[in-house]
Design a protein around this motif. Structure first.
Motif, mmCIF file in Angstrom:
data_model
loop_
_atom_site.group_PDB
_atom_site.id
_atom_site.type_symbol
_atom_site.label_atom_id
_atom_site.label_comp_id
_atom_site.label_asym_id
_atom_site.label_seq_id
_atom_site.Cartn_x
_atom_site.Cartn_y
_atom_site.Cartn_z
ATOM 1 N N ASN A 29 -7.172 11.478 2.504
ATOM 2 C CA ASN A 29 -7.434 10.070 2.827
ATOM 3 C C ASN A 29 -6.178 9.225 2.666
ATOM 4 O O ASN A 29 -5.901 8.330 3.473
ATOM 5 N N LEU A 30 -5.418 9.523 1.584
ATOM 6 C CA LEU A 30 -4.201 8.753 1.357
ATOM 7 C C LEU A 30 -3.177 8.978 2.460
ATOM 8 O O LEU A 30 -2.487 8.049 2.877
ATOM 9 N N TYR A 31 -3.089 10.220 2.922
ATOM 10 C CA TYR A 31 -2.112 10.515 3.964
ATOM 11 C C TYR A 31 -2.423 9.719 5.230
ATOM 12 O O TYR A 31 -1.536 9.159 5.867
ATOM 13 N N ASN B 293 0.805 4.066 -2.946
ATOM 14 C CA ASN B 293 0.346 5.422 -2.624
ATOM 15 C C ASN B 293 1.439 6.469 -2.818
ATOM 16 O O ASN B 293 1.189 7.543 -3.367
ATOM 17 N N GLU C 1 0.832 -1.209 0.000
ATOM 18 C CA GLU C 1 0.000 0.000 0.000
ATOM 19 C C GLU C 1 0.862 1.253 0.000
ATOM 20 O O GLU C 1 0.580 2.232 -0.713
ATOM 21 N N SER D 253 -4.124 6.931 5.291
ATOM 22 C CA SER D 253 -3.857 5.518 4.986
ATOM 23 C C SER D 253 -2.360 5.218 5.045
ATOM 24 O O SER D 253 -1.946 4.158 5.522
ATOM 25 N N ILE D 254 -1.576 6.178 4.543
ATOM 26 C CA ILE D 254 -0.124 5.993 4.577
ATOM 27 C C ILE D 254 0.376 5.940 6.007
ATOM 28 O O ILE D 254 1.239 5.128 6.368
ATOM 29 N N ARG E 197 -8.586 13.330 -1.891
ATOM 30 C CA ARG E 197 -7.987 11.999 -1.918
ATOM 31 C C ARG E 197 -6.655 11.980 -1.194
ATOM 32 O O ARG E 197 -6.311 10.997 -0.534
ATOM 33 N N LEU E 198 -5.925 13.077 -1.307
ATOM 34 C CA LEU E 198 -4.625 13.151 -0.644
ATOM 35 C C LEU E 198 -4.774 13.068 0.862
ATOM 36 O O LEU E 198 -3.960 12.442 1.554
ATOM 37 N N VAL F 83 0.584 7.333 -6.687
ATOM 38 C CA VAL F 83 -0.585 8.191 -6.475
ATOM 39 C C VAL F 83 -0.168 9.591 -6.058
ATOM 40 O O VAL F 83 -0.477 10.584 -6.729
ATOM 41 N N ILE F 84 0.543 9.686 -4.946
ATOM 42 C CA ILE F 84 0.847 10.999 -4.388
ATOM 43 C C ILE F 84 1.828 11.773 -5.270
ATOM 44 O O ILE F 84 1.643 12.974 -5.504
#
Length: 631
Positions: free
Chosen positions: A322-324, A159, A155, A326-327, A319-320, A163-164
C-alpha cells in the motif's frame, strides 16, 4: 491489460527517471547544508527508527525462548529463566513502542520545516519567472499543483524515511534469524514469497502509474477551470453563463472521475494479486512447520517464532504494498510541482550583476528590436532619448508596441537587438530588482490585493508610515473618498479590488507609485478610467508629483499629454512621427489626424454627459457598497 504490457518497460524507465529527479529535488530541503540542527534531527530520527526496528525483530525471539522454558519441571528455580525472559519481553515491547511514539517529536518539526522551505522555494521561483509565463498560466491549476506537491512531499518524507526504511531493516533481521535457526526450506519459501511479492508491488505499481498520472493532471485542470470561473465571477454574471461554466466544470470532473475510478479498479486487482502471493507463502510455511512439530523436529517455541515472524512479515509487506502505491501517487504529485522548477525565466541577472547606479532618470533606447514570436516583430529598430526630468509620451494605434516599450524599460523582457539605458547604463547588465526599484508604474489594468486600502497603497514602499501613505493618497486625489468610508484606510477592497470602481483603483495605483519615490514614472493609460473632472485634477497632481522625475506616459487620449516635452507616434513597431504637440500638429500627419478625431468626440455634448453621469453613478454605487460591506 495485455494490450499495453509490451510498452510498459520504456514507461517504467521514464518513470524511474522522473521519480529520481523528484526525490533529488526534495533532498536538499531534507538535508540542508545551512542548517546543522535540522541534519542532526534527521540523523537522530533515523537512528531511533532503526533501533525500534531491531527491537521489534527481537521480540518474537524472546517470546519463543520463554515458551520453550515454560515446562512443568516442579523446580521453582527453573521458573526464573522464563519469568526473566517474559519481563525482558515486556520491557522491550514497551521500549520499542515508546521509541516509535517519540519519533513524532522529531518528525513533526522536520515535516513542517521541509514543507515551509520547499513551498517558499516554489513561491520564489514563480516570482522569478518572466511575464510571458504568467500571461499564459492558469492560476487555479498552479495553486492545485503546488498544494498537492507539498502534501506529497510530507507523505513521501514520512513513508520513505520513517516507515519503509525501518520495515526493510526489520525484514533483513527476520530473514537473518530464520536462516540461522531454521531449515533452509523455510528461508527459501520466505525468499521466494518476498521476491514474488516485491515484483508484484513494483511492476504492478509502475503499470498503475500509467493510470494515475492522467487522472492527477485532469483533476488539476478541472480545479484550474473552477478557480478561473470564480476569479471571473463578474464576467460569468454579465453573460448569464452560470450553467455553461458549471457544465464545463462537470465535464472536466467527469473525465477526472473516470480516470480515477479506472486506476482504483486496477489498484484493487493488484492488491488481490499481492495478497495471493502472501497467502500461498504463509500457507506453505505453516503446513511445513506443523509437520515438523508433529515429527519432533521443531519445538513449540520455534513453531510460534516462525509463525510470528511470518505474521510480522505479512503485515509490513501488506503495508509496504500500500505504501509503495501511495509513494508512487505522491511522486506523481511531486513531479507535477517539480516541473515548475524546470520553467526558466527569460530575463535573468548576469553573473556578478550589480545594482543600478544612482542618477536623475535619463532614458535612451538604441536600435531596439523585439518580438514575442519571431514570425511577428513587435518593435523594429526603435531609437529615442529622454533627458532627466522630461516628459515623454507614447501614442498611436493599439498593438503598435507602446506597452512593449514600457515592459522593455522595466526589464520584463530584454531586447532581441539593441539596448535600453538609464542614466547612461545598459540596464541588462544590472540586477532586475535595482532597475525596477528606479521605476514607478501605474498600469492601465490595476489589480489590487484583497486587503485594506492602506495596505494596497503601502505596498509601494513597505515600511512607510501612516502619514506617508496618507500624503500619497492626497496627491492621487483619493483621500476624500477614503475619508467618506466608515473604515477609512482600513476598508478591504475585495479580491482584485472589485469593490472599487475603475477610477478608484487607478487612483490607489497612482498613490502606490507615488509612495515608491522612483526616479522614473511610467504611466500606462493611468487616467483612462476617470471622468473628465477627476482626470484633470489627477493630471495636475501627477505633474506636481513627477516634477524633477523623468516621466513616460503611454496614452490614447491625446489631451492628457499636450504638455509632453517629446511625443512619439508609434505604429506597427516603428516611430513614424516625433516632436512636441505643436510640432506634430504642424506636420498634419497621423498625430494631427488623431487629435482632430478626438476633439470632435469631445465636442459632442451628449456623449460627454453620458460618460460623466456613468462615472458618477459608478463611483456612487461603489461608495455605497463599501459603506454597507465594510472590511
Amino acid at each position: 491489460m495485455s494490450r499495453f504490457l509490451p510498452s510498459v518497460a520504456p514507461d517504467i524507465r521514464a518513470g524511474h527517471k522522473a521519480d529520481l529527479k523528484a526525490i533529488a529535488a526534495v533532498m536538499p530541503y531534507l538535508w540542508p547544508r545551512d542548517d546543522p540542527g535540522m541534519r542532526l534531527r534527521v540523523a537522530l530520527s533515523v537512528g531511533i527508527l532503526f533501533l525500534t526496528a531491531v527491537l521489534n525483530a527481537l521480540l518474537p525471539v524472546l517470546f519463543s525462548l520463554a515458551i520453550d522454558r515454560l515446562t512443568p519441571t516442579g523446580t521453582s528455580l527453573l521458573i526464573v529463566a522464563p519469568v526473566a525472559l517474559l519481563l525482558a519481553y515486556g520491557f522491550v515491547f514497551w521500549f520499542s513502542r515508546a521509541l516509535n511514539e517519540l519519533r513524532w517529536i522529531l518528525f513533526g518539526p522536520l515535516e513542517q520545516r521541509v514543507r515551509r522551505r520547499l513551498g517558499l522555494a516554489v513561491f520564489d521561483h514563480l516570482h522569478t519567472l518572466s511575464l510571458r509565463y504568467h500571461l499564459s498560466r492558469r492560476t487555479g491549476m498552479l495553486s492545485r499543483v503546488q498544494e498537492r506537491g507539498l502534501e506529497a512531499t510530507a507523505e513521501l518524507l514520512f513513508n520513505l524515511v520513517f516507515v519503509i526504511a525501518p520495515l526493510i531493516t526489520e525484514i533483513v533481521i527476520i530473514t537473518a534469524v530464520v536462516l540461522a535457526r531454521f531449515e533452509a526450506h523455510f528461508a527459501i519459501i520466505m525468499a521466494v514469497t518476498l521476491s514474488l511479492f516485491l515484483f508484484a508491488v513494483i511492476y504492478g505499481s509502475e503499470v498503475l502509474r500509467r493510470y494515475q498520472r492522467p487522472a492527477v493532471i485532469k483533476a488539476s485542470e478541472a480545479h484550474g477551470k473552477a478557480i478561473d470561473s470564480l476569479i471571473n465571477y463578474e464576467t460569468v454574471k454579465y453573460f448569464g453563463n452560470e450553467e455553461y461554466v458549471s457544465g464545463r466544470y462537470d465535464r472536466e470532473l467527469a473525465e477526472a472521475e473516470r480516470l480515477t475510478v479506472r486506476s482504483l479498479i486496477f489498484r484493487s486487482l493488484l492488491g488481490v494479486a499481492q495478497m495471493t502471493v502472501l497467502g500461498l507463502g504463509a500457507g506453505a510455511i505453516v503446513v511445513l512447520g506443523g509437520m515438523d512439530v508433529a515429527a519432533g523436529a521443531m519445538t513449540i517455541g520455534a513453531f510460534v517464532l516462525i509463525n510470528t515472524y511470518l505474521l510480522q512479515l505479512v503485515r509490513p509487506l501488506e503495508r509496504l504494498g500500500n505504501l509503495y502505491r501511495s509513494i508512487k501517487q505522491a511522486l506523481i504529485d511531486l513531479e507535477q510541482m517539480i516541473r515548475i522548477f524546470d520553467e526558466k525565466p527569460e530575463v535573468t541577472d548576469r553573473p556578478g550583476a550589480t545594482p543600478l547606479p544612482g542618477g536623475d532618470g535619463a532614458i535612451r533606447f538604441e536600435n531596439v528590436s523585439f518580438a514575442y514570436d519571431p514570425r511577428r516583430p513587435i518593435l523594429k529598430n526603435i531609437s529615442f532619448e529622454v533627458e532627466a526630468g522630461q516628459k515623454l509620451a507614447l501614442v498611436g494605434p493599439s498593438g503598435g508596441g507602446k506597452t512593449t516599450l514600457g515592459r522593455m524599460l522595466f526589464r520584463f523582457y530584454d531586447p532581441a537587438e539593441g539596448s535600453v539605458l538609464i542614466d547612461g547604463h545598459d540596464i541588462s547588465g544590472f540586477t532586475q530588482h535595482s532597475v525596477r526599484a528606479a521605476i514607478g508604474v501605474v498600469p492601465q489594468d490595476t489589480v489590487l490585493f484583497n486587503e485594506s486600502i492602506g495596505d494596497n497603497i503601502g505596498f509601494g514602499r513597505p515600511g512607510a508610515n501612516d502619514k506617508e501613505i496618507s500624503d500619497a493618497a492626497k496627491l492621487a486625489q483619493i483621500s476624500s473618498f477614503i475619508g467618506s468610508l466608515p473604515d477609512g484606510m482600513n476598508t478591504v477592497v475585495g479580491e482584485r479590488g472589485l469593490k472599487l470602481s475603475g477610477g478608484e483603483k487607478q487612483r490607489v495605483a497612482i498613490a502606490r507609485a507615488v509612495l515608491k519615490r522612483p526616479r522614473i514614472f511610467l504611466f500606462d493609460e493611468a487616467t483612462s478610467a476617470l471622468d473628465s473632472h477627476t482626470e484633470q485634477a489627477i493630471q495636475q497632481s501627477l505633474t506636481e508629483v513627477s516634477r524633477g522625475s523623468t516621466t513616460v506616459v503611454i496614452a490614447h487620449r491625446l489631451s492628457t499629454i499636450v504638455d509632453a516635452d517629446q511625443i512619439l507616434f508609434i505604429e506597427a513597431g516603428e516611430i513614424v512621427e516625433r516632436g512636441s504637440h505643436l510640432q506634430l500638429l504642424a506636420l498634419q500627419g497621423s498625430y494631427a489626424a488623431l487629435w482632430e478625431r478626438q476633439q470632435r468626440q469631445v465636442t459632442e455634448p451628449d456623449n460627454d454627459a453620458d460618460d460623466t453621469d456613468q462615472a458618477a453613478e459608478l463611483s456612487g454605487d461603489t461608495t455605497e457598497e463599501l459603506s454597507r460591506s465594510g472590511p
